[in-house]
Motif scaffolding. Structure first.
Motif, PDB file in Angstrom:
ATOM      1  N   VAL A  81       0.829  -1.204   0.000  1.00 55.43           N
ATOM      2  CA  VAL A  81       0.000   0.000   0.000  1.00 55.43           C
ATOM      3  C   VAL A  81       0.864   1.255   0.000  1.00 55.43           C
ATOM      4  O   VAL A  81       0.648   2.185  -0.795  1.00 55.43           O
ATOM      5  N   THR A  82       1.874   1.300   0.874  1.00 57.41           N
ATOM      6  CA  THR A  82       2.683   2.514   1.007  1.00 57.41           C
ATOM      7  C   THR A  82       3.488   2.795  -0.259  1.00 57.41           C
ATOM      8  O   THR A  82       3.526   3.937  -0.743  1.00 57.41           O
ATOM      9  N   LEU A  83       4.138   1.780  -0.805  1.00 57.28           N
ATOM     10  CA  LEU A  83       4.947   1.995  -2.015  1.00 57.28           C
ATOM     11  C   LEU A  83       4.079   2.339  -3.213  1.00 57.28           C
ATOM     12  O   LEU A  83       4.440   3.209  -4.021  1.00 57.28           O
ATOM     13  N   SER A  84       2.939   1.668  -3.346  1.00 57.08           N
ATOM     14  CA  SER A  84       2.068   1.978  -4.483  1.00 57.08           C
ATOM     15  C   SER A  84       1.489   3.382  -4.357  1.00 57.08           C
ATOM     16  O   SER A  84       1.327   4.076  -5.370  1.00 57.08           O
ATOM     17  N   ALA A  85       1.184   3.807  -3.125  1.00 52.17           N
ATOM     18  CA  ALA A  85       0.684   5.173  -2.941  1.00 52.17           C
ATOM     19  C   ALA A  85       1.731   6.193  -3.381  1.00 52.17           C
ATOM     20  O   ALA A  85       1.411   7.188  -4.046  1.00 52.17           O
ATOM     21  N   THR A 112      12.674  11.456  -8.378  1.00 52.64           N
ATOM     22  CA  THR A 112      13.174  10.555  -7.342  1.00 52.64           C
ATOM     23  C   THR A 112      13.125  11.185  -5.960  1.00 52.64           C
ATOM     24  O   THR A 112      13.033  10.474  -4.956  1.00 52.64           O
ATOM     25  N   LEU A 113      13.185  12.504  -5.877  1.00 54.95           N
ATOM     26  CA  LEU A 113      12.999  13.164  -4.589  1.00 54.95           C
ATOM     27  C   LEU A 113      11.529  13.249  -4.214  1.00 54.95           C
ATOM     28  O   LEU A 113      11.193  13.312  -3.033  1.00 54.95           O
ATOM     29  N   ALA A 114      10.640  13.237  -5.215  1.00 60.68           N
ATOM     30  CA  ALA A 114       9.212  13.325  -4.929  1.00 60.68           C
ATOM     31  C   ALA A 114       8.660  12.015  -4.384  1.00 60.68           C
ATOM     32  O   ALA A 114       7.719  12.025  -3.583  1.00 60.68           O
ATOM     33  N   ILE A 115       9.218  10.868  -4.806  1.00 57.91           N
ATOM     34  CA  ILE A 115       8.715   9.579  -4.331  1.00 57.91           C
ATOM     35  C   ILE A 115       8.875   9.438  -2.818  1.00 57.91           C
ATOM     36  O   ILE A 115       7.911   9.097  -2.118  1.00 57.91           O
ATOM     37  N   PRO A 116      10.064   9.697  -2.238  1.00 61.53           N
ATOM     38  CA  PRO A 116      10.145   9.649  -0.771  1.00 61.53           C
ATOM     39  C   PRO A 116       9.216  10.634  -0.080  1.00 61.53           C
ATOM     40  O   PRO A 116       8.681  10.338   0.994  1.00 61.53           O
ATOM     41  N   GLU A 117       9.021  11.816  -0.682  1.00 62.75           N
ATOM     42  CA  GLU A 117       8.114  12.787  -0.074  1.00 62.75           C
ATOM     43  C   GLU A 117       6.688  12.243  -0.034  1.00 62.75           C
ATOM     44  O   GLU A 117       5.966  12.435   0.954  1.00 62.75           O
ATOM     45  N   MET A 118       6.257  11.571  -1.100  1.00 67.52           N
ATOM     46  CA  MET A 118       4.930  10.972  -1.123  1.00 67.52           C
ATOM     47  C   MET A 118       4.805   9.874  -0.068  1.00 67.52           C
ATOM     48  O   MET A 118       3.791   9.775   0.638  1.00 67.52           O
ATOM     49  N   ILE A 119       5.837   9.034   0.035  1.00 69.81           N
ATOM     50  CA  ILE A 119       5.805   7.952   1.011  1.00 69.81           C
ATOM     51  C   ILE A 119       5.772   8.519   2.429  1.00 69.81           C
ATOM     52  O   ILE A 119       4.998   8.060   3.281  1.00 69.81           O
ATOM     53  N   LEU A 120       6.601   9.516   2.688  1.00 64.86           N
ATOM     54  CA  LEU A 120       6.602  10.141   4.010  1.00 64.86           C
ATOM     55  C   LEU A 120       5.278  10.835   4.294  1.00 64.86           C
ATOM     56  O   LEU A 120       4.793  10.818   5.429  1.00 64.86           O
ATOM     57  N   GLY A 121       4.689  11.445   3.252  1.00 63.32           N
ATOM     58  CA  GLY A 121       3.388  12.098   3.448  1.00 63.32           C
ATOM     59  C   GLY A 121       2.305  11.110   3.818  1.00 63.32           C
ATOM     60  O   GLY A 121       1.538  11.342   4.768  1.00 63.32           O
ATOM     61  N   GLU A 122       2.223   9.988   3.102  1.00 61.93           N
ATOM     62  CA  GLU A 122       1.211   8.978   3.428  1.00 61.93           C
ATOM     63  C   GLU A 122       1.458   8.393   4.802  1.00 61.93           C
ATOM     64  O   GLU A 122       0.514   8.205   5.586  1.00 61.93           O
ATOM     65  N   THR A 123       2.720   8.117   5.138  1.00 63.14           N
ATOM     66  CA  THR A 123       3.037   7.529   6.435  1.00 63.14           C
ATOM     67  C   THR A 123       2.692   8.478   7.565  1.00 63.14           C
ATOM     68  O   THR A 123       2.088   8.070   8.575  1.00 63.14           O
ATOM     69  N   ALA A 124       3.058   9.753   7.416  1.00 69.11           N
ATOM     70  CA  ALA A 124       2.785  10.725   8.475  1.00 69.11           C
ATOM     71  C   ALA A 124       1.285  10.929   8.674  1.00 69.11           C
ATOM     72  O   ALA A 124       0.799  10.974   9.814  1.00 69.11           O
TER      73      ALA A 124
END
Length: 374
Positions: free
Chosen positions: A168-172, A298-310
């Motif tokens: 879920v997190t990676l696909s998001a 590539t910098l946006a992907i971690p931001e998306m993952i961190l956003g969903e996680t937070a």
């Protein structure tokens, strides 16, 4: 027989680099970035585990076992009483502290549980299509569980939930970046290429979106979304909203590069030669800024993952029964729980590793994207 001098090898390598195709040059340069290669292997393995999480995990993510709550991680061993055996875990015996009434788990070294591969367990639908009971690994004793990362407050296997949460997190993150990539690339290109009132309108739109406070926005959305909505629909909605907020950074990068490139000699020559605007943009301008686009994506992907996680961690994003790394970290909000079960922080460690891996991959791709630049 004497070996040829080193200059011969350097000359052969230089000739190969002159005749190689651009993508082969990119791969050769990417391989020189060791951390990027290791990160790519790590993300490939994690992606495989996430796609086939229902098969690779020994249990389903919502299987409750109230007898074995907060069970510590099982230690995989190969030595029993000094003798080498196939990988196994010891059974767990449960007792209670007479003073604090706290449940204590200890290994029962008299009972060996060999780890079996391709065993039958709980029923699931493989990739949502075929109903099966086959799991990659497990133990024969149905009354005992193998918990590589321990269990949570309801006795659910954390390793299984971590794999399902990775899906879920990676696909998001990837789907959200795909949406924001299309928006940012299109609007940034239009803004930088045409300029004038179009540029001004798009810039004001980006400034408005960037000025919206995200936490109050998510608190309002969390209050507005009915609890009765399907979790899958909520997941898709959150992914789209994350992408609608996150496209502005890429658009600014693309706009700045287009403003500098549209006055270059080769762009002017293509325009004077009668090339269409679509050809000028796609064949001349976009390839010249490949490294910038790769770095931004590539910098946006971690931001998306961190956003969903937070957001899921704060209860403003995904909610149970959906399993994501942010939802799993909700169990680690209590200090007492962390002191009793520190393995519940494993999803947080997974987020850190994934973010670092994407940053290293992006660094390697950014350096390799222009194979003729060095």
């Amino acid at each position: 027989m004497e070996s040829p001098p080193l200059a011969v090898f350097d000359e052969a390598k230089a000739d190969a680099s002159y005749t190689a195709k651009p993508w082969k040059l990119v791969w050769w340069r990417f391989r020189q970035h060791k951390l990027a290669v290791v990160s790519l292997v790590f993300m490939t393995c994690l992606g495989f585990l996430a796609i086939f999480a229902d098969f690779m995990s020994p249990y389903t993510p919502n299987t409750i076992n109230r007898i074995n709550t907060f069970t510590p991680p099982s230690v995989v061993r190969v030595l029993h009483e000094g003798r080498l055996q196939r990988p196994f875990v010891y059974a767990v015996k449960r007792s209670r502290d007479p003073e604090t009434a706290r449940v204590i788990y200890a290994e029962d070294r008299s009972k060996v549980l060999p780890i079996r591969f391709f065993v039958e367990g709980e029923t699931y639908r493989f990739l949502g299509l075929v109903e099966t009971k086959l799991h990659f690994f497990g133990v024969d004793d149905r009354r005992q569980k193998i918990s590589l990362m321990g269990t949570d407050s309801l006795g659910r296997d954390l390793f299984s939930r971590l794999l399902y949460g990775a899906r879920v997190t990676l696909s998001a993150g990837l789907i959200g970046v795909a949406f924001s990539f299309v928006l940012g690339l299109a609007l940034g290109a239009v803004s930088g290429y045409y300029g004038g009132w179009i540029d001004a309108a798009i810039q004001r739109l980006m400034e408005f979106i960037r000025s919206i406070p995200t936490i109050p926005l998510w608190m309002g959305l969390a209050a507005a979304l009915p609890i009765s909505w399907d979790p899958l629909f909520v997941y898709v909605l959150i992914t789209i909203i994350l992408s609608l907020i996150g496209w502005t950074h890429l658009a600014r990068v693309v706009r700045g590069r287009f403003l500098s490139l549209k006055s270059e000699d080769y762009v002017m020559a293509a325009r004077l030669a009668g090339a269409s605007e679509y050809r000028i943009v796609t064949r001349h301008m976009l390839p010249a800024m490949t490294s910038y686009i790769i770095a931004a994506v590539t910098l946006a992907i971690p931001e998306m993952i961190l956003g969903e996680t937070a957001l899921s961690f704060l209860g403003l994003g995904l909610r149970p029964p959906v399993v994501s790394w942010g939802v799993l970290l909700q169990d680690a909000q209590n200090l007492r729980t962390i002191s009793l079960a520190p393995w519940l922080l494993a999803p947080g460690a997974a987020v850190v590793l994934v973010v670092l891996a994407f940053n290293f991959i992006g660094d390697g791709l950014r350096d390799a994207a222009d194979p003729y630049g060095h």
